[in-house]
Motif scaffolding. Structure first.
Motif, PDB file in Angstrom:
ATOM      1  N   ILE A 166       0.867  -1.185   0.000  1.00 20.84           N
ATOM      2  CA  ILE A 166       0.000   0.000   0.000  1.00 20.84           C
ATOM      3  C   ILE A 166       0.898   1.228   0.000  1.00 20.84           C
ATOM      4  CG2 ILE A 166      -1.727   1.343   1.249  1.00 20.84           C
ATOM      5  CD1 ILE A 166      -2.670  -1.279   2.530  1.00 20.84           C
ATOM      6  N   ASP A 167       0.673   2.131  -0.952  1.00 22.78           N
ATOM      7  CA  ASP A 167       1.409   3.391  -0.996  1.00 22.78           C
ATOM      8  C   ASP A 167       0.477   4.542  -0.642  1.00 22.78           C
ATOM      9  OD1 ASP A 167       3.467   1.830  -1.897  1.00 22.78           O
ATOM     10  OD2 ASP A 167       3.966   3.116  -3.608  1.00 22.78           O
ATOM     11  N   ILE A 168       0.891   5.349   0.326  1.00 25.32           N
ATOM     12  CA  ILE A 168       0.179   6.580   0.664  1.00 25.32           C
ATOM     13  C   ILE A 168       0.992   7.713   0.047  1.00 25.32           C
ATOM     14  CG2 ILE A 168      -0.678   8.053   2.524  1.00 25.32           C
ATOM     15  CD1 ILE A 168      -0.569   5.540   4.334  1.00 25.32           C
ATOM     16  N   ILE A 169       0.427   8.393  -0.949  1.00 22.96           N
ATOM     17  CA  ILE A 169       1.188   9.367  -1.733  1.00 22.96           C
ATOM     18  C   ILE A 169       0.671  10.776  -1.469  1.00 22.96           C
ATOM     19  CG2 ILE A 169       1.989   9.996  -4.030  1.00 22.96           C
ATOM     20  CD1 ILE A 169       1.240   7.168  -4.940  1.00 22.96           C
ATOM     21  N   ALA A 170       1.572  11.631  -1.013  1.00 19.94           N
ATOM     22  CA  ALA A 170       1.271  13.044  -0.802  1.00 19.94           C
ATOM     23  C   ALA A 170       2.131  13.890  -1.718  1.00 19.94           C
ATOM     24  CB  ALA A 170       1.519  13.430   0.654  1.00 19.94           C
ATOM     25  N   VAL A 171       1.658  15.089  -2.010  1.00 21.99           N
ATOM     26  CA  VAL A 171       2.459  16.088  -2.721  1.00 21.99           C
ATOM     27  C   VAL A 171       2.506  17.326  -1.832  1.00 21.99           C
ATOM     28  CG1 VAL A 171       2.699  17.521  -4.781  1.00 21.99           C
ATOM     29  CG2 VAL A 171       1.738  15.219  -4.979  1.00 21.99           C
ATOM     30  N   LYS A 172       3.696  17.693  -1.405  1.00 22.57           N
ATOM     31  CA  LYS A 172       3.881  18.817  -0.484  1.00 22.57           C
ATOM     32  C   LYS A 172       2.991  18.661   0.745  1.00 22.57           C
ATOM     33  CE  LYS A 172       5.319  22.133  -4.013  1.00 22.57           C
ATOM     34  NZ  LYS A 172       5.026  23.416  -4.692  1.00 22.57           N
ATOM     35  N   ASN A 173       2.959  17.463   1.297  1.00 18.01           N
ATOM     36  CA  ASN A 173       2.247  17.122   2.527  1.00 18.01           C
ATOM     37  C   ASN A 173       0.725  17.090   2.385  1.00 18.01           C
ATOM     38  OD1 ASN A 173       2.559  16.227   5.199  1.00 18.01           O
ATOM     39  ND2 ASN A 173       2.113  18.241   6.039  1.00 18.01           N
ATOM     40  N   ASP A 174       0.237  17.103   1.169  1.00 19.12           N
ATOM     41  CA  ASP A 174      -1.202  16.966   0.915  1.00 19.12           C
ATOM     42  C   ASP A 174      -1.423  15.569   0.338  1.00 19.12           C
ATOM     43  OD1 ASP A 174      -3.865  17.224   0.367  1.00 19.12           O
ATOM     44  OD2 ASP A 174      -3.623  18.730  -1.218  1.00 19.12           O
ATOM     45  N   VAL A 175      -2.051  14.672   1.116  1.00 20.81           N
ATOM     46  CA  VAL A 175      -2.244  13.292   0.666  1.00 20.81           C
ATOM     47  C   VAL A 175      -3.214  13.280  -0.517  1.00 20.81           C
ATOM     48  CG1 VAL A 175      -3.010  10.976   1.295  1.00 20.81           C
ATOM     49  CG2 VAL A 175      -1.789  12.375   2.968  1.00 20.81           C
ATOM     50  N   LYS A 176      -2.733  12.773  -1.656  1.00 18.54           N
ATOM     51  CA  LYS A 176      -3.505  12.808  -2.891  1.00 18.54           C
ATOM     52  C   LYS A 176      -4.198  11.496  -3.208  1.00 18.54           C
ATOM     53  CE  LYS A 176      -2.472  17.026  -4.118  1.00 18.54           C
ATOM     54  NZ  LYS A 176      -3.515  18.081  -4.176  1.00 18.54           N
ATOM     55  N   GLU A 177      -3.530  10.378  -2.880  1.00 23.08           N
ATOM     56  CA  GLU A 177      -4.127   9.087  -3.228  1.00 23.08           C
ATOM     57  C   GLU A 177      -3.505   7.962  -2.416  1.00 23.08           C
ATOM     58  OE1 GLU A 177      -1.954   7.989  -7.348  1.00 23.08           O
ATOM     59  OE2 GLU A 177      -2.950   9.951  -7.350  1.00 23.08           O
ATOM     60  N   VAL A 178      -4.280   6.896  -2.305  1.00 23.63           N
ATOM     61  CA  VAL A 178      -3.792   5.636  -1.732  1.00 23.63           C
ATOM     62  C   VAL A 178      -3.786   4.629  -2.870  1.00 23.63           C
ATOM     63  CG1 VAL A 178      -4.341   3.740  -0.160  1.00 23.63           C
ATOM     64  CG2 VAL A 178      -4.602   6.112   0.609  1.00 23.63           C
ATOM     65  N   VAL A 179      -2.649   3.972  -3.068  1.00 23.21           N
ATOM     66  CA  VAL A 179      -2.517   3.001  -4.157  1.00 23.21           C
ATOM     67  C   VAL A 179      -2.262   1.628  -3.548  1.00 23.21           C
ATOM     68  CG1 VAL A 179      -1.250   2.366  -6.228  1.00 23.21           C
ATOM     69  CG2 VAL A 179      -1.602   4.782  -5.680  1.00 23.21           C
ATOM     70  N   VAL A 180      -3.079   0.665  -3.925  1.00 18.29           N
ATOM     71  CA  VAL A 180      -2.942  -0.687  -3.381  1.00 18.29           C
ATOM     72  C   VAL A 180      -2.469  -1.632  -4.490  1.00 18.29           C
ATOM     73  CG1 VAL A 180      -5.394  -1.200  -3.752  1.00 18.29           C
ATOM     74  CG2 VAL A 180      -4.087  -2.551  -2.124  1.00 18.29           C
ATOM     75  N   PHE A 181      -1.522  -2.493  -4.152  1.00 18.47           N
ATOM     76  CA  PHE A 181      -0.940  -3.442  -5.096  1.00 18.47           C
ATOM     77  C   PHE A 181      -1.384  -4.850  -4.701  1.00 18.47           C
ATOM     78  CE2 PHE A 181       1.596   0.286  -4.934  1.00 18.47           C
ATOM     79  CZ  PHE A 181       2.227   0.448  -6.151  1.00 18.47           C
TER      80      PHE A 181
END
Length: 382
Positions: free
Chosen positions: A218-233
């Motif tokens: 599971i990837d928790i992806i933020a841009v400049k500390n704003d969480v944009k999406e959760v990606v599950v593999f």
């Protein structure tokens, strides 16, 4: 493919109105017989979104879809991150939408397929990819029908399910998304060793792992500390351990990787504020690893409900902000002073604090209003 909005006079009109008030513009009559004012505004909105989310599309001949397709599209930053970890020969995006993710993710694949049930949207994407000299196979079909008829296998299957219901209200549970991932996950894993699903940043991670099979990462992806999406593999070769990656793009912070579920066996130590203060970034807060952070970096928490940490010596590579601070009394705060205000586990919000103490916002100095085990405290940057 003849696209009226690409005519030179229409493009000139669009360029002249890029900064116009769109509500006022919609009340005007289109100066063109074959292009409505709604279509013109759609292109202006698209260019405005592209400036922030995917500037590589600010090219002549690019056409933008309606607002809803733009909203769910990944930014070029998150798409680029995902493209760097996905490789193989055959790639398919089963919910291609506007195709931003597919454009980036496909760069490491020889064979690329995009499936999209919206005919007009897929035509638009195919046009844009031709403009960008990008090759793919475009299939205009419902995902469910494609899965019934398809006989191919793929190295990576990618999905970004629609997160709105029939009334265009936002939904988050997997069973409410379109497509329903829970219904097709078994079928997907017969077609590929790896299935990658982009989800809302609001999705609950424990719920996610309880309903999905073969979760490997599971990837928790933020841009400049704003969480944009959760990606599950999802992976056919999945072990029992799920790796969770906390990623804060466009920051100088290190990524954090941990075993999902390890928080349950972790414990925090507590202390009154020492020389250095640590505030985790939002990917860490989303992951909920408040005790694990304490253990992993040998930090002490200020309070069970205050996710702020402290140490006497500075710890490097912390995934968040680090301050050198001292405890002060409220009486020491001078009115009209300028501070960045942080309030965590404290009765007053930043705006209320500024009003109470007569403070101005901004500058280089920080005040943190929070609680330790002994009670309310104020911390000032040194």
């Amino acid at each position: 493919m003849e696209i009226p909005v690409l005519h030179k006079d229409v493009q000139k009109y669009i360029a002249a109105n890029l900064n116009s008030d769109l509500h006022s513009l919609l009340l005007k009559k289109s100066p063109f017989t074959d292009v409505s004012i709604q279509e013109i505004v759609q292109q202006i909105k698209g260019k405005q979104v592209a400036q922030k989310k995917f500037p590589f599309l600010l090219k002549d001949e690019i056409v933008f879809p309606p607002q809803l397709s733009l909203e769910q599209s990944s930014s070029d930053k998150t798409a680029l991150y995902k493209s760097n970890i996905l490789k193989g020969k055959k790639f398919i995006d089963l919910t291609s939408g506007f195709g931003i993710d597919a454009f980036y993710l496909s760069k490491n694949f020889e064979d690329v397929t995009l499936v999209e049930q919206n005919t007009e949207l897929l035509k638009l994407v195919e046009h844009n990819w031709n403009v960008l000299h990008k090759k793919a196979r475009f299939i205009n079909q419902k995902l469910e029908d494609f899965l019934i008829e398809n006989t191919e296998n793929f190295d990576v299957i990618y999905l970004d399910p629609a997160r709105r219901d029939l009334n265009r209200n936002k939904v988050f549970l997997l069973e409410h998304l379109s497509p329903n991932i829970l219904e097709i996950q078994d079928k997907l894993l017969t077609l590929s060793k790896q299935v990658v699903v982009k989800l809302s940043p609001l999705i609950d991670l424990k719920y996610l792992t309880s309903v999905l099979k073969n979760v490997a990462r599971i990837d928790i992806i933020a841009v400049k500390n704003d969480v944009k999406e959760v990606v599950v593999f999802l992976s056919k070769e999945n072990s029992q351990d799920i790796k969770c990656h906390c990623i804060n793009l466009e920051s100088e912070e290190s990524d954090l990787i941990f075993d999902f579920g390890s928080e349950e066996n972790a414990n925090s130590k507590f202390s009154e504020p020492e020389k250095f203060i640590y505030i985790p970034n939002n990917t860490i807060l989303k992951a909920g690893i408040f005790n694990l952070i304490s253990e992993k970096f040998n930090l002490k928490k200020l309070h069970p409900n205050t996710h702020i940490y402290t140490s006497e010596n500075k710890i490097n590579n912390f995934p968040g902000r680090v301050f050198e601070m001292e405890v002060i009394d409220g009486k020491e705060i001078k009115k009209k002073s300028q501070f960045n205000i942080i309030s965590k586990n404290y009765p007053l919000k930043p705006e209320e604090i500024k009003k109470k103490y007569g403070l101005k916002d901004g500058g280089n100095d920080y005040l943190i209003f929070t609680q330790s085990k002994k009670g309310k405290i104020i911390l000032k940057s040194v």
